[in-house]
Design a protein around this motif. Structure first.
Motif, PDB file in Angstrom:
ATOM      1  N   VAL A  40       0.833  -1.213   0.000  1.00  0.00           N
ATOM      2  CA  VAL A  40       0.000   0.000   0.000  1.00  0.00           C
ATOM      3  C   VAL A  40       0.864   1.257   0.000  1.00  0.00           C
ATOM      4  CG1 VAL A  40      -1.696   1.305   1.346  1.00  0.00           C
ATOM      5  CG2 VAL A  40      -1.951  -1.158   1.078  1.00  0.00           C
ATOM      6  N   ASN A  41       1.933   1.270   0.809  1.00  0.00           N
ATOM      7  CA  ASN A  41       2.750   2.476   0.947  1.00  0.00           C
ATOM      8  C   ASN A  41       3.799   2.605  -0.139  1.00  0.00           C
ATOM      9  OD1 ASN A  41       1.399   3.139   3.335  1.00  0.00           O
ATOM     10  ND2 ASN A  41       2.789   1.895   4.560  1.00  0.00           N
ATOM     11  N   GLY A  42       4.242   1.469  -0.710  1.00  0.00           N
ATOM     12  CA  GLY A  42       5.351   1.526  -1.640  1.00  0.00           C
ATOM     13  C   GLY A  42       5.010   1.264  -3.087  1.00  0.00           C
ATOM     14  N   LEU A  43       3.896   0.577  -3.366  1.00  0.00           N
ATOM     15  CA  LEU A  43       3.598   0.189  -4.743  1.00  0.00           C
ATOM     16  C   LEU A  43       2.350   0.838  -5.310  1.00  0.00           C
ATOM     17  CD1 LEU A  43       4.484  -3.625  -4.693  1.00  0.00           C
ATOM     18  CD2 LEU A  43       5.818  -1.732  -5.567  1.00  0.00           C
ATOM     19  N   GLY A  44       1.651   1.625  -4.515  1.00  0.00           N
ATOM     20  CA  GLY A  44       0.533   2.375  -5.059  1.00  0.00           C
ATOM     21  C   GLY A  44      -0.751   1.606  -5.239  1.00  0.00           C
ATOM     22  N   PHE A  45      -0.983   0.553  -4.443  1.00  0.00           N
ATOM     23  CA  PHE A  45      -2.273  -0.137  -4.438  1.00  0.00           C
ATOM     24  C   PHE A  45      -3.045   0.281  -3.188  1.00  0.00           C
ATOM     25  CE2 PHE A  45       0.283  -2.857  -7.150  1.00  0.00           C
ATOM     26  CZ  PHE A  45      -0.591  -3.128  -8.191  1.00  0.00           C
ATOM     27  N   GLY A  46      -4.369   0.365  -3.326  1.00  0.00           N
ATOM     28  CA  GLY A  46      -5.178   0.828  -2.209  1.00  0.00           C
ATOM     29  C   GLY A  46      -5.382  -0.227  -1.144  1.00  0.00           C
ATOM     30  N   ILE A  47      -5.374  -1.504  -1.522  1.00  0.00           N
ATOM     31  CA  ILE A  47      -5.662  -2.594  -0.583  1.00  0.00           C
ATOM     32  C   ILE A  47      -4.697  -3.740  -0.851  1.00  0.00           C
ATOM     33  CG2 ILE A  47      -7.392  -4.266   0.209  1.00  0.00           C
ATOM     34  CD1 ILE A  47      -9.562  -2.331  -0.728  1.00  0.00           C
ATOM     35  N   ALA A  48      -4.227  -4.368   0.224  1.00  0.00           N
ATOM     36  CA  ALA A  48      -3.396  -5.565   0.107  1.00  0.00           C
ATOM     37  C   ALA A  48      -3.840  -6.566   1.163  1.00  0.00           C
ATOM     38  CB  ALA A  48      -1.919  -5.229   0.289  1.00  0.00           C
ATOM     39  N   VAL A  49      -3.959  -7.837   0.756  1.00  0.00           N
ATOM     40  CA  VAL A  49      -4.398  -8.907   1.650  1.00  0.00           C
ATOM     41  C   VAL A  49      -3.399 -10.055   1.553  1.00  0.00           C
ATOM     42  CG1 VAL A  49      -6.235 -10.543   2.211  1.00  0.00           C
ATOM     43  CG2 VAL A  49      -6.818  -8.266   1.335  1.00  0.00           C
ATOM     44  N   LEU A  50      -2.957 -10.579   2.698  1.00  0.00           N
ATOM     45  CA  LEU A  50      -1.994 -11.680   2.697  1.00  0.00           C
ATOM     46  C   LEU A  50      -2.618 -12.913   3.330  1.00  0.00           C
ATOM     47  CD1 LEU A  50       1.788 -11.430   3.331  1.00  0.00           C
ATOM     48  CD2 LEU A  50       0.518 -13.423   4.080  1.00  0.00           C
ATOM     49  N   ASN A  51      -2.708 -13.976   2.534  1.00  0.00           N
ATOM     50  CA  ASN A  51      -3.131 -15.291   3.010  1.00  0.00           C
ATOM     51  C   ASN A  51      -1.880 -16.116   3.319  1.00  0.00           C
ATOM     52  OD1 ASN A  51      -6.278 -16.141   2.498  1.00  0.00           O
ATOM     53  ND2 ASN A  51      -5.628 -14.465   1.149  1.00  0.00           N
ATOM     54  N   LEU A  52      -1.724 -16.525   4.562  1.00  0.00           N
ATOM     55  CA  LEU A  52      -0.597 -17.367   4.943  1.00  0.00           C
ATOM     56  C   LEU A  52      -0.983 -18.831   4.776  1.00  0.00           C
ATOM     57  CD1 LEU A  52       2.292 -17.275   6.168  1.00  0.00           C
ATOM     58  CD2 LEU A  52       1.219 -17.645   8.396  1.00  0.00           C
ATOM     59  N   ARG A  53      -0.105 -19.597   4.175  1.00  0.00           N
ATOM     60  CA  ARG A  53      -0.373 -21.016   3.964  1.00  0.00           C
ATOM     61  C   ARG A  53       0.148 -21.813   5.161  1.00  0.00           C
ATOM     62  NH1 ARG A  53       2.197 -25.483   1.157  1.00  0.00           N
ATOM     63  NH2 ARG A  53       0.631 -26.843   0.194  1.00  0.00           N
ATOM     64  N   HIS A  54      -0.736 -22.578   5.786  1.00  0.00           N
ATOM     65  CA  HIS A  54      -0.365 -23.371   6.952  1.00  0.00           C
ATOM     66  C   HIS A  54       0.169 -24.742   6.528  1.00  0.00           C
ATOM     67  CE1 HIS A  54      -1.840 -20.398   9.697  1.00  0.00           C
ATOM     68  NE2 HIS A  54      -3.071 -20.437   9.195  1.00  0.00           N
ATOM     69  N   ALA A  55       0.669 -25.482   7.501  1.00  0.00           N
ATOM     70  CA  ALA A  55       1.272 -26.783   7.214  1.00  0.00           C
ATOM     71  C   ALA A  55       0.271 -27.755   6.587  1.00  0.00           C
ATOM     72  CB  ALA A  55       1.858 -27.379   8.494  1.00  0.00           C
ATOM     73  N   ASP A  56      -1.026 -27.616   6.918  1.00  0.00           N
ATOM     74  CA  ASP A  56      -2.044 -28.507   6.347  1.00  0.00           C
ATOM     75  C   ASP A  56      -2.532 -28.057   4.972  1.00  0.00           C
ATOM     76  OD1 ASP A  56      -4.900 -27.255   8.311  1.00  0.00           O
ATOM     77  OD2 ASP A  56      -3.471 -26.271   6.982  1.00  0.00           O
ATOM     78  N   GLY A  57      -1.907 -26.993   4.423  1.00  0.00           N
ATOM     79  CA  GLY A  57      -2.261 -26.513   3.093  1.00  0.00           C
ATOM     80  C   GLY A  57      -3.342 -25.457   3.066  1.00  0.00           C
ATOM     81  N   LYS A  58      -4.054 -25.264   4.176  1.00  0.00           N
ATOM     82  CA  LYS A  58      -5.116 -24.257   4.205  1.00  0.00           C
ATOM     83  C   LYS A  58      -4.507 -22.850   4.257  1.00  0.00           C
ATOM     84  CE  LYS A  58      -8.571 -27.224   6.425  1.00  0.00           C
ATOM     85  NZ  LYS A  58      -9.454 -27.405   7.600  1.00  0.00           N
ATOM     86  N   PHE A  59      -5.300 -21.892   3.791  1.00  0.00           N
ATOM     87  CA  PHE A  59      -4.867 -20.499   3.780  1.00  0.00           C
ATOM     88  C   PHE A  59      -5.658 -19.708   4.819  1.00  0.00           C
ATOM     89  CE2 PHE A  59      -2.118 -20.192   0.087  1.00  0.00           C
ATOM     90  CZ  PHE A  59      -2.442 -21.346  -0.622  1.00  0.00           C
ATOM     91  N   GLU A  60      -4.965 -18.817   5.523  1.00  0.00           N
ATOM     92  CA  GLU A  60      -5.616 -17.952   6.498  1.00  0.00           C
ATOM     93  C   GLU A  60      -5.214 -16.505   6.250  1.00  0.00           C
ATOM     94  OE1 GLU A  60      -4.714 -18.769  10.564  1.00  0.00           O
ATOM     95  OE2 GLU A  60      -6.029 -17.173  11.335  1.00  0.00           O
ATOM     96  N   VAL A  61      -6.199 -15.606   6.219  1.00  0.00           N
ATOM     97  CA  VAL A  61      -5.912 -14.185   6.056  1.00  0.00           C
ATOM     98  C   VAL A  61      -5.302 -13.681   7.362  1.00  0.00           C
ATOM     99  CG1 VAL A  61      -6.845 -11.897   5.625  1.00  0.00           C
ATOM    100  CG2 VAL A  61      -7.782 -13.873   4.404  1.00  0.00           C
ATOM    101  N   ILE A  62      -4.025 -13.342   7.302  1.00  0.00           N
ATOM    102  CA  ILE A  62      -3.270 -12.940   8.502  1.00  0.00           C
ATOM    103  C   ILE A  62      -3.078 -11.429   8.576  1.00  0.00           C
ATOM    104  CG2 ILE A  62      -1.054 -13.174   9.688  1.00  0.00           C
ATOM    105  CD1 ILE A  62      -2.721 -15.640   9.879  1.00  0.00           C
TER     106      ILE A  62
END
Length: 479
Positions: A40-62
């Protein structure tokens, strides 16, 4: 935003700052937030969302940045391992990025949170249902997370420069997340390391990054005492070549005594010391190592040791060098841009004021070039500009600077030149440009305006304006 060099330079500068914060040895939680904040601060996008991948393969928005509403709606959401498969099946591949245009989404099917913004009729405008993803990978190629971005600040689909910046940033982010995970694991183990040599050995030998112990006191000071397999793999040496050798033997001192200064800094502080140094492999190849160093007390009457952990950060250093190149060069021709021209002009002016010998700034404007674009298309026009840039570079003297100012305008910065030498330079430039262009019948020429650089010259902007006026005078004489 996509083609404005001022905005692009601003993005690069901010990207440097947030990349440094992202890789500053933070915990995993801090690193994840630094990643989305950096987008958001460096690349000029209004929104950024990060999904972390857990050991079981599932993704969680962190981590979410840029929108309190998006954060409230998405933070903590856990998704199945195949959550991105359907969208990626209809996505465009932009290098390592994946772009899903809204028009390809199944009718009536909306996944996730959608920003409430107006919809433009412009086909190149960003649509609120458009989606851009950047997969994040560890140094071993493991998928560690998924970064999604939304709402470019210019409200248009990103062009090649911003895609490249996002891709470079995503590469660094994946490595930073991988390192932060390891850092969290090592910190969790630290209390047990102090009480159990067996546990220490397990972590030391099994760590994915390179680890070594170095003598810090007594006759073994500076000598390598122990290395793990990863340290050998990264450096290219076998353990027998390293053990007992002085670490300084393998490090390139960028400044005299820098290794000794590093050790003194470690001794003076109680916190973990972070470093980046050039390391010479057995082949003579130089790589960049980044890591941490900390003093370990072994108990009463036992010498202290230095525990270091390293990673090969050569790829990141190369990416940083590439970013610096983008900040100082025209992306089409590879010529210096106005920022680099300003830097070199300052140096030339300083020497002119010292020696009293004048230089010159030449303003070159192409004649009839619009006919090339109109008659052959912009792709042919771009090829022609690259050809002309090469010709101008060949025509000048060694040490002169050819810069692209924009469009079909170029500048030449020449030091210690006047009289017949200057006339000869102008003639070479005019002759180089006027030669026929490959597969183009249009006769392209150049009008050159020149002004001297003297000890009384003040600034580049004024000089460019005067050279521009001189160019128009020369153009009118040819008419």
């Amino acid at each position: 935003m996509q083609n404005d060099p001022t905005v692009r330079l601003s993005a690069v500068r901010r990207l440097y700052e947030v990349s440094a914060r992202m890789g500053a040895g933070r915990s995993l939680a801090e690193t994840l937030q630094a990643v989305v904040d950096g987008v958001v601060n460096g690349l000029g996008f209004g929104i950024a969302v990060l999904n972390l991948r857990h050991a079981d393969g599932k993704f969680e928005v962190i981590a979410v940045a840029g929108s309190p509403e998006a954060r409230e709606a998405l933070l903590g959401r856990v998704s199945a391992p195949d959550i991105f498969d359907t969208e990626f099946a209809i996505a465009d591949a932009w290098g390592k990025l994946r772009f899903v245009p809204h028009e390809r989404l199944p009718e009536g099917e909306v996944v996730g949170w959608v920003p409430d913004v107006p919809v433009s009729d412009d086909p190149d405008a960003w649509h609120p249902l458009d989606a851009l993803f950047a997969p994040l990978y560890s140094s071993d190629g493991e998928l560690v997370g998924m970064l999604s971005v939304d709402l470019p600040e210019d409200q248009r689909r990103p062009g090649p420069i911003h895609r490249e910046l996002l891709e470079i940033f995503a590469t660094q982010a994946g490595l930073a997340i991988d390192k932060a995970r390891l850092t969290d694991q090592l910190l969790a183990e630290k209390t047990r390391l102090e009480a159990s040599e067996a546990t220490f050995r397990l972590v030391f030998e099994g760590a994915g990054n390179g680890m070594a112990t170095i003598g810090f006191d007594g006759p073994e000071r500076g000598r390598i005492l122990r290395v793990n397999d990863a340290f050998c793999r990264i450096t290219g040496y076998v353990a027998g070549d390293l053990l007992g050798a002085r670490l300084a033997r393998f490090l390139r001192d960028e400044e005299p005594g820098s290794t000794r200064t590093d050790l003194e800094d470690v001794a003076a502080g109680n916190e973990t010391y972070r470093f980046e140094r050039v390391f010479t492999q057995p082949s003579g190849n130089a790589i960049w190592l980044g890591g941490t160093a900390a003093i370990v007390e072994q108990g009463a009457d036992r010498p202290r040791i230095l525990l270091i952990q390293i990673d090969d950060v050569t790829a990141r250093k190369d990416a940083e060098r590439e970013l610096r190149h983008h900040a100082a060069h025209d992306p089409l021709t590879g010529l210096p841009n106005r920022r680099l021209l300003q830097h070199r002009f300052t140096k030339v002016l300083e020497r002119t004021r010292t020696t009293g010998r004048p230089g010159a700034l030449l303003f070159c404007d192409l004649n009839h070039f619009k006919l090339v674009n109109d008659g052959y298309g912009h792709e042919a026009g771009d090829r022609a500009l690259r050809e002309i840039a090469n010709r101008l570079t060949t025509a000048v003297r060694h040490g002169d600077t050819v810069a692209r100012l924009g469009g079909d305008e170029f500048a030449v910065l020449a030091e210690d030149i006047a009289g017949e030498d200057l006339v000869a330079l102008i003639t070479r430039l005019e002759s180089a440009v006027s030669r026929p262009l490959p597969n183009i019948a249009v006769k392209v020429t150049t009008s050159v305006g020149t002004v001297p650089i003297t000890p009384t010259t003040t600034d580049l902007d004024t000089l460019l304006h005067e050279a521009d006026q001189a160019m128009y005078t020369a153009k009118n004489r040819r008419s």
